[in-house]
Write a protein that holds these residues in place. Structure first.
Motif, mmCIF file in Angstrom:
data_model
loop_
_atom_site.group_PDB
_atom_site.id
_atom_site.type_symbol
_atom_site.label_atom_id
_atom_site.label_comp_id
_atom_site.label_asym_id
_atom_site.label_seq_id
_atom_site.Cartn_x
_atom_site.Cartn_y
_atom_site.Cartn_z
ATOM 1 N N GLN A 340 0.717 -1.286 0.077
ATOM 2 C CA GLN A 340 -0.028 -0.070 0.182
ATOM 3 C C GLN A 340 0.869 1.307 -0.004
ATOM 4 O O GLN A 340 0.996 1.888 0.982
ATOM 5 N N LYS A 341 1.374 1.572 -1.085
ATOM 6 C CA LYS A 341 2.253 2.618 -1.416
ATOM 7 C C LYS A 341 1.619 4.120 -0.893
ATOM 8 O O LYS A 341 0.461 4.071 -1.314
ATOM 9 N N GLU A 342 2.468 4.941 -0.680
ATOM 10 C CA GLU A 342 1.701 6.265 -0.568
ATOM 11 C C GLU A 342 2.698 7.322 -1.238
ATOM 12 O O GLU A 342 4.017 7.056 -1.168
ATOM 13 N N ALA A 343 2.167 8.178 -2.114
ATOM 14 C CA ALA A 343 3.163 9.052 -2.908
ATOM 15 C C ALA A 343 2.675 10.416 -2.895
ATOM 16 O O ALA A 343 1.434 10.925 -2.723
ATOM 17 N N TRP A 344 3.572 11.265 -2.661
ATOM 18 C CA TRP A 344 3.289 12.849 -2.318
ATOM 19 C C TRP A 344 3.986 13.424 -3.652
ATOM 20 O O TRP A 344 5.241 13.135 -3.771
ATOM 21 N N ASP A 345 3.207 14.408 -4.075
ATOM 22 C CA ASP A 345 3.847 15.284 -5.123
ATOM 23 C C ASP A 345 3.520 16.699 -4.633
ATOM 24 O O ASP A 345 2.435 17.236 -4.409
ATOM 25 N N ASN A 346 4.555 17.614 -4.763
ATOM 26 C CA ASN A 346 4.589 19.028 -4.361
ATOM 27 C C ASN A 346 4.759 19.500 -5.714
ATOM 28 O O ASN A 346 5.892 19.363 -6.494
ATOM 29 N N ILE A 347 3.794 20.288 -6.523
ATOM 30 C CA ILE A 347 4.087 20.989 -7.776
ATOM 31 C C ILE A 347 4.056 22.394 -7.519
ATOM 32 O O ILE A 347 3.186 22.953 -7.047
ATOM 33 N N ASP A 348 5.332 23.116 -7.998
ATOM 34 C CA ASP A 348 5.100 24.380 -8.050
ATOM 35 C C ASP A 348 4.810 25.001 -9.255
ATOM 36 O O ASP A 348 5.667 24.862 -10.275
ATOM 37 N N ILE A 349 3.706 25.765 -9.528
ATOM 38 C CA ILE A 349 3.371 26.167 -10.803
ATOM 39 C C ILE A 349 3.354 27.868 -10.552
ATOM 40 O O ILE A 349 3.332 28.459 -9.544
ATOM 41 N N PHE A 350 3.298 28.329 -11.805
ATOM 42 C CA PHE A 350 3.070 29.908 -11.728
ATOM 43 C C PHE A 350 2.064 30.281 -13.000
ATOM 44 O O PHE A 350 2.105 29.668 -14.148
ATOM 45 N N GLY A 351 1.329 31.178 -12.979
ATOM 46 C CA GLY A 351 0.443 31.876 -13.582
ATOM 47 C C GLY A 351 0.591 33.095 -14.109
ATOM 48 O O GLY A 351 1.815 33.913 -14.139
ATOM 49 N N TRP A 352 -0.443 33.896 -14.650
ATOM 50 C CA TRP A 352 -0.346 35.099 -14.928
ATOM 51 C C TRP A 352 0.654 36.171 -14.439
ATOM 52 O O TRP A 352 0.513 36.069 -13.125
ATOM 53 N N LEU A 353 1.584 36.616 -14.941
ATOM 54 C CA LEU A 353 2.364 37.601 -14.778
ATOM 55 C C LEU A 353 3.556 36.944 -13.849
ATOM 56 O O LEU A 353 4.436 37.549 -13.040
ATOM 57 N N GLY A 354 3.424 35.557 -13.861
ATOM 58 C CA GLY A 354 4.627 34.883 -13.259
ATOM 59 C C GLY A 354 4.292 34.526 -11.490
ATOM 60 O O GLY A 354 5.248 34.026 -10.794
ATOM 61 N N TYR A 355 3.075 34.973 -11.145
ATOM 62 C CA TYR A 355 2.475 34.583 -9.733
ATOM 63 C C TYR A 355 2.595 33.208 -9.251
ATOM 64 O O TYR A 355 1.747 32.512 -10.057
ATOM 65 N N PRO A 356 3.237 32.857 -8.337
ATOM 66 C CA PRO A 356 3.421 31.481 -7.884
ATOM 67 C C PRO A 356 2.202 30.720 -7.447
ATOM 68 O O PRO A 356 1.633 31.531 -6.632
ATOM 69 N N MET A 357 1.967 29.406 -7.510
ATOM 70 C CA MET A 357 0.985 28.803 -6.752
ATOM 71 C C MET A 357 1.717 27.464 -6.522
ATOM 72 O O MET A 357 2.437 26.962 -7.084
#
Ligand SMILES: NC(=O)c1ccc[n+]([C@@H]2O[C@H](COP(=O)([O-])OP(=O)(O)OC[C@H]3O[C@@H](n4cnc5c(N)ncnc54)[C@H](O)[C@@H]3O)[C@@H](O)[C@H]2O)c1
Length: 448
Positions: A340-357
């Motif tokens: 029973q594997k557990e996987a975590w992903d952290n994804i750093d994305i950015f949108g309009w004018l480069g604002y990070p999310m």
């Protein structure tokens, strides 16, 4: 004028794909967690004890013609796939446990289910394996073939295949065995001739998985690879596959984390959202996790898991969005979790004018439950490919990339990783071999 269901592209008639008459023999290399969950699952479905959830061949439909035609047969009613009741299993392993014992050890399926299937599962006993600890450091097995060189071992696998062929009508081989150490293609992999010489001289570049694959392809038997090993991803094996009309496809079942990746990444790209980092980590406690705890086997898995994002994001086309993407993958062996594997992903994305999310994905999955239906579909589709005149001699079955973390494609052609493009490609290939109209999704004809 565009038409959504595009006519005029028919190249094959339904009658040209040979029917799936008689028994389909499935030889599984490695009877561990995935393989036993696959075999026990097929038997449970045959007996009406459970449903084949996750299997496109058993549950999926395929749309034919226009959206207004209302024609969506089950895939298994549309294409002549082998029926589950006609599948006969055998396999190889370096442990002597029969499939019941190995499934009980893997602890994926519950005891109540396994006990109902026990009389059948106990009859499937592994043939001795081709194994060399140099290629999988964490395993020590005793149920192993011996021979004077690698050619001799290949001949013994060929003898196993020939003996099994006498009891069934067609054979497919699937690798569900452990991940081998990372091997870079060398001179021995460049042609059939060089490879055969390498078998005679025990070339170190030839691992056990390549010996099974060579034996399969030499016998005209399709070979699917559930692990990230090099195996058939070489010019020699592509040549042999074409020569003997023995289909091959990519490698490494696309089950959990990478499946999610190849769903999410195309969405970001479609919306032109940037990605600066993608950190993926896993904890896993089964034998696969133990094998991957060895850095050399991990390296093979890492390479296979890393490929998808680069191809999907095409940083050379979109440098502002993806050029500096930092992609990191970790797998940690953690025994308490078992399968029973557990996987975590952290994804750093950015949108309009480069604002990070940020996006966090936490997938608590069951590795072998996700892999078993993929093994089934690959086996059935590889058998279909062998019976389809337009597919059997082309070597790589790129339309099966849908199932694999590391799809294989023609030399010079980048692999397609986007799950939805892969799904369309798979279904259009089925339409194509069955002589049905391809679907382009243009759909202007509805607005005439
Ligand atoms: N479960 C998933 O989601 C998933 C996804 C992608 C890939 N895979 C790959 O599938 C493979 C199987 O996974 P698993 O969880 O069943 O592992 P497992 O360790 O439970 O089973 C592997 C089996 O292969 C046997 N084996 C190893 N080398 C062999 C050889 N040369 N010949 C014959 N048998 C051999 C081992 O003895 C063992 O029984 C692994 O390579 C894994 O990386 C699994």
């Amino acid at each position: 004028m565009g038409i959504e269901a595009q006519g005029g592209q028919k190249t094959a008639g339904a009658n040209t794909v040979a029917p799936a008459t008689g028994k389909l023999g499935v030889m599984v290399v490695g009877l561990g967690a995935v393989a036993t969950t696959f075999i026990a699952g097929v038997e449970a479905v045959r007996r009406g004890l459970a449903k084949p959830i996750g299997s496109l061949t058993q549950m999926g439909t395929i749309r034919l013609g226009k959206r207004t035609d209302n024609q969506s047969p089950l895939i298994k009613d549309f294409a002549p796939l082998a029926d589950l009741k006609d599948i006969v299993f055998t396999g190889w392993d370096l442990f002597e446990d029969n499939v019941y014992e190995s499934a009980a050890h893997a602890q994926v399926l519950d005891k109540a289910m396994l006990d109902q299937l026990k009389p059948y599962l106990e009859t499937i006993k592994p043939l001795p394996a081709v194994f060399d600890q140099y290629y999988v450091k964490r395993l020590h097995g005793t149920h192993v073939k011996t021979g004077k060189n690698k050619r001799d071992l290949a001949d013994q696998v060929i003898a196993d295949i020939r003996a099994f062929k006498k009891t069934v009508d067609r054979v497919v081989i699937i690798w569900c065995a452990s991940t081998e150490i990372f091997i870079t293609p060398s001179a021995v992999h460049q042609s059939i001739e060089a490879f055969e010489k390498g078998l005679d001289t025990n070339d170190i570049g030839i691992s056990p998985s390549q010996i099974y694959a060579y034996a399969a392809l030499s016998e005209g038997v399709p070979f699917a690879n559930g692990a990230p090993n090099l195996t058939v991803d070489t010019p020699a094996m592509v040549e042999l596959s074409k020569k003997n009309a023995a289909p091959i496809c990519g490698k490494d079942f696309k089950t959990g984390q990478t499946m999610m990746k190849t769903v999410l990444a195309p969405a970001f790209k479609a919306r032109m959202l940037g990605v600066s980092g993608w950190f993926s980590t896993n904890i896993l406690g089964n034998r696969d996790g133990e094998v991957l705890d060895d850095p050399e086997s991990f390296k093979t898995k890492e390479e296979s898991k890393l490929g998808s994002l680069d191809y999907i994001f095409q940083p050379e086309l979109y440098p502002d969005l993806y050029k500096d993407l930092y992609h990191k993958i970790r797998i940690n062996y953690y025994p308490p979790r078992g399968d029973q594997k557990e996987a975590w992903d952290n994804i750093d994305i950015f949108g309009w004018l480069g604002y990070p999310m940020q996006i966090k994905v936490n997938f608590l999955c069951r590795d072998s439950i996700l892999a078993a239906p993929i093994a089934l579909d690959l086996v059935l589709f590889m058998d279909l490919a062998k019976r389809a005149p337009s597919l059997r001699s082309i070597g790589i079955q790129e339309w099966l990339s849908f199932y694999l973390k590391a799809p294989q494609s023609a030399p010079g052609l980048y692999p397609e990783h986007d799950l939805f493009i892969q799904s369309m490609k798979l279904k259009n290939t089925l339409r194509h071999i069955m002589g049905a109209d391809l679907i382009t999704h243009l759909g202007l004809e509805y607005y005439d």
